[in-house]
Design an enzyme around this catalytic site. Structure first.
Site, PDB file in Angstrom:
ATOM      1  N   GLU A 492     -18.318  44.681 -64.827  1.00  0.00           N
ATOM      2  CA  GLU A 492     -17.219  43.726 -64.761  1.00  0.00           C
ATOM      3  C   GLU A 492     -17.598  42.449 -65.520  1.00  0.00           C
ATOM      4  O   GLU A 492     -18.608  41.823 -65.214  1.00  0.00           O
ATOM      5  CB  GLU A 492     -16.915  43.404 -63.295  1.00  0.00           C
ATOM      6  CG  GLU A 492     -16.458  44.625 -62.510  1.00  0.00           C
ATOM      7  CD  GLU A 492     -16.651  44.465 -61.006  1.00  0.00           C
ATOM      8  OE1 GLU A 492     -16.799  43.329 -60.543  1.00  0.00           O
ATOM      9  OE2 GLU A 492     -16.662  45.497 -60.301  1.00  0.00           O
ATOM     10  N   GLU A 523     -16.948  49.317 -58.493  1.00  0.00           N
ATOM     11  CA  GLU A 523     -18.403  49.433 -58.499  1.00  0.00           C
ATOM     12  C   GLU A 523     -18.919  50.862 -58.370  1.00  0.00           C
ATOM     13  O   GLU A 523     -19.925  51.224 -58.986  1.00  0.00           O
ATOM     14  CB  GLU A 523     -18.993  48.570 -57.373  1.00  0.00           C
ATOM     15  CG  GLU A 523     -18.963  47.082 -57.636  1.00  0.00           C
ATOM     16  CD  GLU A 523     -17.601  46.444 -57.412  1.00  0.00           C
ATOM     17  OE1 GLU A 523     -17.435  45.256 -57.763  1.00  0.00           O
ATOM     18  OE2 GLU A 523     -16.703  47.140 -56.877  1.00  0.00           O
ATOM     19  N   GLN A 545     -21.803  43.034 -60.516  1.00  0.00           N
ATOM     20  CA  GLN A 545     -21.787  41.590 -60.716  1.00  0.00           C
ATOM     21  C   GLN A 545     -22.660  40.817 -59.732  1.00  0.00           C
ATOM     22  O   GLN A 545     -23.393  39.913 -60.113  1.00  0.00           O
ATOM     23  CB  GLN A 545     -20.342  41.094 -60.649  1.00  0.00           C
ATOM     24  CG  GLN A 545     -20.132  39.760 -61.315  1.00  0.00           C
ATOM     25  CD  GLN A 545     -18.661  39.511 -61.585  1.00  0.00           C
ATOM     26  OE1 GLN A 545     -17.910  39.107 -60.703  1.00  0.00           O
ATOM     27  NE2 GLN A 545     -18.242  39.755 -62.813  1.00  0.00           N
ATOM     28  N   ASP A 548     -24.072  41.518 -53.431  1.00  0.00           N
ATOM     29  CA  ASP A 548     -23.126  41.766 -52.337  1.00  0.00           C
ATOM     30  C   ASP A 548     -22.187  42.922 -52.676  1.00  0.00           C
ATOM     31  O   ASP A 548     -21.748  43.657 -51.792  1.00  0.00           O
ATOM     32  CB  ASP A 548     -22.300  40.510 -52.065  1.00  0.00           C
ATOM     33  CG  ASP A 548     -23.171  39.317 -51.729  1.00  0.00           C
ATOM     34  OD1 ASP A 548     -23.522  39.158 -50.554  1.00  0.00           O
ATOM     35  OD2 ASP A 548     -23.516  38.555 -52.649  1.00  0.00           O
ATOM     36  N   TYR A 549     -21.852  43.085 -53.957  1.00  0.00           N
ATOM     37  CA  TYR A 549     -20.907  44.122 -54.362  1.00  0.00           C
ATOM     38  C   TYR A 549     -21.571  45.486 -54.530  1.00  0.00           C
ATOM     39  O   TYR A 549     -20.875  46.498 -54.687  1.00  0.00           O
ATOM     40  CB  TYR A 549     -20.202  43.722 -55.659  1.00  0.00           C
ATOM     41  CG  TYR A 549     -19.441  42.416 -55.568  1.00  0.00           C
ATOM     42  CD1 TYR A 549     -19.168  41.828 -54.332  1.00  0.00           C
ATOM     43  CD2 TYR A 549     -19.002  41.759 -56.713  1.00  0.00           C
ATOM     44  CE1 TYR A 549     -18.471  40.626 -54.251  1.00  0.00           C
ATOM     45  CE2 TYR A 549     -18.308  40.558 -56.634  1.00  0.00           C
ATOM     46  CZ  TYR A 549     -18.054  39.998 -55.396  1.00  0.00           C
ATOM     47  OH  TYR A 549     -17.367  38.807 -55.311  1.00  0.00           O
ATOM     48  N   HIS A 590     -21.601  35.655 -52.005  1.00  0.00           N
ATOM     49  CA  HIS A 590     -22.305  35.392 -53.255  1.00  0.00           C
ATOM     50  C   HIS A 590     -23.732  34.913 -53.002  1.00  0.00           C
ATOM     51  O   HIS A 590     -24.305  34.203 -53.819  1.00  0.00           O
ATOM     52  CB  HIS A 590     -21.550  34.349 -54.092  1.00  0.00           C
ATOM     53  CG  HIS A 590     -20.219  34.822 -54.573  1.00  0.00           C
ATOM     54  ND1 HIS A 590     -19.113  34.834 -53.765  1.00  0.00           N
ATOM     55  CD2 HIS A 590     -19.824  35.329 -55.767  1.00  0.00           C
ATOM     56  CE1 HIS A 590     -18.078  35.313 -54.447  1.00  0.00           C
ATOM     57  NE2 HIS A 590     -18.493  35.615 -55.654  1.00  0.00           N
TER      58      HIS A 590
END
Length: 801
Positions: A492, A523, A545, A548-549, A590
């Site tokens: 991304e 993801e 990115q 956390d993702y 984040h």
């Protein structure tokens, strides 16, 4: 084969008849394996069975259009397909059912996965690639439903890359991108999110993918009306159908699973579209049956109506195929009856050979142990205790390995004071058995056929240029892409804007959108792209990115990426690099440092936690010369900090599995990683002012961890240990403590209780104050270390409060 009539015009009638009867032989062989396989489970010889009965005919049609160089990413019912392409024999099928650990007998996983999970051997003994263009390829199956979908996308995308990127060494991997990635999935599993994400991504990317949906109207016991809108996946996906003359969607084909001619025509049409136009194709195979139900765990008579069961008998694809053969004069009823009888005999004989191959080594081990125990019984007074064990072992006519080894290990309890040679022989026998068992059950978790701890230091000019750290990453990637055409990165915002932190600034313009690419917000399939591309000889870097993702893709990393080398016993590899960023920034989503969960879920993947961008770049340089997948977590708050720009870009290497001592000291060993090290280093200066001399160790690599056991050497000197971590309590700090205290035996050298300093149990609150009150601060670090020193020397370090 375009139609029955056209085929008979292009080949002789006898040749066509031979093809048809060969297909029938494979179909009946597969069915008999399923039927006999179920009996083997019910009699206890096998633990579990999940079979491909009812799906034989469409898989035969699929096999006809599957060519060398193509890849399958499939469903655990594809046994007929594997038999049709010559990759699964009767003996292999039953060896898988019995969990034979000899990979010659059970080439699919050497007994590591249940039957129905299929692979091709793509790697030589030395870890080098086989020529994948000279064989039909199957990526290694996994059980989680729809889990095969993300990698299917990458397998198909690889053909796109090979067709459009210059400079690639494609001899073993591609013929101008003409290869197809063939996916299979059950109708109920199309409800999974992995399916929908992959379907969308494949349509966007326009890759040569053919996905077959085997539709028998049920998902275990649950009917399609509870699974799929309109009870039909092809109806739901009509909006994906490409417009006439425009290659911007899918070709969708619906075909009956019991119609041989229609199936062959459908698959031939599909492969031409996908192979030539790089357009994805969905083949919805309807009106299929499942004669034995979902698996050996239950009976489908419990949930199917009498009407449905009657229909399934009439429209069983093998029954309809047999009728068609007789109706068209290819054979007679009498000939077919004889044919069926011969196949049943062949399957029974193959099953017997597979069982004998499996059980004979166990019986040999049983015989060896009984001889040793007989001697021990004669020479010791432990006969009363050993006689029941020996009797039980002798009476076990078909012993498992655990039956034999268990008796040997229990024997040692009763002869602890005995010193005879036969005891020495028994211990050696047990050790040999354990060593053999490690190879059979625990080897090949990591692909480490090359040294991983090689270190090449960055080279700097006499007056090095100080730059934002992102420039170090960017320029290193630039050099990588310049010198390694097989590398690419995608994620991304990774393409046009050069990632959110500008670590790829300008690289898409320089190297093109196939090598530096943007993706959608998806993801799981970003990971899948990387897995599939790496299975086909490319070196992808999949960017997520934020750490956390990674949670979106954790199932795919855990179940597919991390286990592939293990579950194929080294016969496949996927050297994917996953790039992400985490640790301290702002807010719940984040500031990811959830390493405790990640470490426990992705064993098999290297987990690397560089403290700065030069270290991160060195990891990428190292990993590209290795075969193991890795997760690299860059420091999210480090891109604008200043670092020296190395001169030997793409050449320097950060060693994997090696810690680095950042500051030497004598009072206490501090162990940490990532962004938290900057907090610790600053606090160390404040501690020095009051006479506390700390030693700071940067872990650098969590998986693998400190392979040289350097941390224990530090503890020997300081006699105190504090692990500082921004994960939750019990997270990565617990993992580090176990490694240092238990595996390195550092507990022997401690004068104080080993301790941890972690973040709070909750995720970090937003803002600078949120970070201060959620994760370890300067004051937290200072006060924790001071308290440890106070305990040992309260006069020198009186209580702060």
């Amino acid at each position: 084969m375009q139609s029955e009539t056209e085929t008979k015009e292009s080949i002789s009638y006898e040749d066509f008849k031979t093809q048809v009867l060969e297909d029938y032989k494979v179909a009946v062989t597969s069915r008999e394996c399923s039927l006999l396989g179920r009996r083997e489970v019910l009699t206890g010889k096998a633990k579990f069975g999940i079979f491909g009965d009812g799906k034989e005919l469409p898989q035969l049609a699929m096999a006809k259009s599957f060519k060398n160089g193509d890849f399958r990413s499939g469903y655990y019912r594809d046994q007929t397909f594997m038999m049709a392409i010559g990759n699964l024999s009767i003996e292999n099928f039953f060896a898988g059912l019995y969990a034979d650990t000899d990979i010659e007998n059970e080439p699919m996983s050497a007994g590591r996965q249940m039957g129905g999970h299929f692979i091709s051997h793509n790697i030589n003994e030395d870890g080098s690639w086989k020529n994948l263009m000279e064989q039909k390829n199957s990526s290694a199956d996994i059980s989680p439903t729809a889990g095969q979908m993300p990698r299917l996308l990458g397998l198909a995308q690889a053909s796109k890359i090979y067709r459009h990127v210059d400079g690639l060494d494609a001899e073993k991997f591609s013929d101008n991108g003409n290869e197809i990635a063939w996916g299979t999935i059950g109708n109920a599993s199309t409800s999974e999110g992995h399916f929908w994400e992959t379907i969308n991504a494949a349509g966007v990317l326009q890759v040569p993918m053919i996905l077959s949906v085997w539709d028998d109207e049920y998902g275990i016991s649950v009917h399609a009306k509870h699974q799929t809108t309109k009870e039909s996946i092809s109806e739901v996906l009509k909006g994906f159908q490409r417009d006439e003359g425009q290659n911007n969607g899918y070709e969708i084909i619906v075909v009956k699973g019991w119609d041989y001619v229609e199936l062959v025509e459908a698959y031939n049409r599909a492969q031409k579209i996908a192979r030539e136009e790089h357009c994805p194709v969905l083949i919805h195979v309807i009106e299929l049956t499942q004669p034995q139900g979902h698996s050996t765990s239950g009976s489908h008579e419990r949930y199917k109506s009498d009407k449905r069961l009657t229909w399934e008998k009439q429209f069983d694809c093998n029954v309809k195929f047999r009728e068609w053969i007789i109706e068209n004069g290819f054979s007679t009823i009498e000939e077919m009856n004889k044919f069926d009888k011969d196949i049943k005999r062949q399957v029974r004989e193959g099953k017997k050979r597979a069982w004998n191959a499996y059980i004979t080594p166990n019986k040999q081990k049983q015989k060896e142990l009984l001889q040793i125990l007989s001697s021990i019984t004669k020479n010791t007074d432990a006969g009363e205790q050993l006689t029941p064990l020996i009797k039980k072992l002798k009476s076990t006519k078909e012993p498992l390995k655990k039956d034999v080894l268990s008796v040997a290990r229990k024997t040692l309890r009763y002869i602890t004071n005995y010193k005879g040679e036969d005891k020495t022989e028994l211990i050696q026998w047990i050790n040999d058995f354990n060593e053999q068992s490690f190879d059979e059950y625990s080897s090949h978790l990591y692909s480490t056929n090359k040294p991983i701890d090689q270190e090449i230091l960055p080279v700097y000019a006499d007056e090095p240029k100080m730059v934002d750290a992102r420039i170090v990453i960017r320029d290193n990637f630039d050099k990588i892409f310049e010198t390694r055409p097989e590398t690419m990165i995608f994620g991304e915002d990774a393409g046009e804007i050069g990632d959110v932190n500008q670590g790829l600034e300008g690289l898409q313009k320089k190297y093109g959108a196939y090598r530096v690419a943007d993706t959608g917000i998806r993801e799981t399939t970003i990971l899948g792209q990387g897995i599939g591309l790496s299975l086909r000889g490319l070196r992808p870097i999949a960017e997520i990115q934020y750490l956390d993702y990674v949670m979106y893709a954790l199932q795919t990393i855990s179940d597919d990426l991390s286990t592939l080398h293990y579950r194929t016993k080294g016969k496949q590899k996927n050297p994917l690099i996953v790039r992400t960023r985490g640790h301290r920034l702002e807010g719940i989503w984040h500031s990811g440092s959830q390493l405790g969960g990640i470490l426990n879920l992705i064993r098999g993947v290297f987990v690397l936690v560089p403290r700065n961008m030069t270290k991160a770049a060195g990891f990428y340089n190292n990993l590209l010369d290795l075969d193991n997948p890795a997760l690299v977590i860059e420091c999210l708050n480090g891109y604008r900090l200043k670092e020296r720009l190395p001169e030997n870009l793409a050449a320097f290497k950060t060693p994997i599995g090696k810690v680095e001592t950042l500051r030497e000291g004598k009072d206490i060993t501090l162990v940490s990683y990532g962004s938290t090290l900057r907090v610790i280093e600053q606090t160390a200066e404040e501690l020095a002012e009051i006479g506390i001399d700390v030693e700071i160790i940067d872990v650098q690599s969590l998986l693998p961890f400190d392979t040289a056991h350097d941390i224990v050497e530090s503890v020997k000197k300081t006699n105190r240990l504090l692990v500082i971590d921004e994960d939750v309590p019990g997270g990565a700090s617990s993992y580090i403590l176990q490694e240092v205290l238990e595996n390195q035996n550092a507990w022997r050298y401690l004068d104080s209780k080993p301790q941890t300093l972690t973040a709070k149990e909750h995720r970090p609150a937003y803002g600078s104050d949120g970070d201060y009150f959620s994760k370890p601060s300067h004051e937290d670090v200072f006060e924790k270390i001071y308290a440890i020193m106070h305990e040992s020397n309260p006069d020198k370090f009186p209580k702060l409060m």
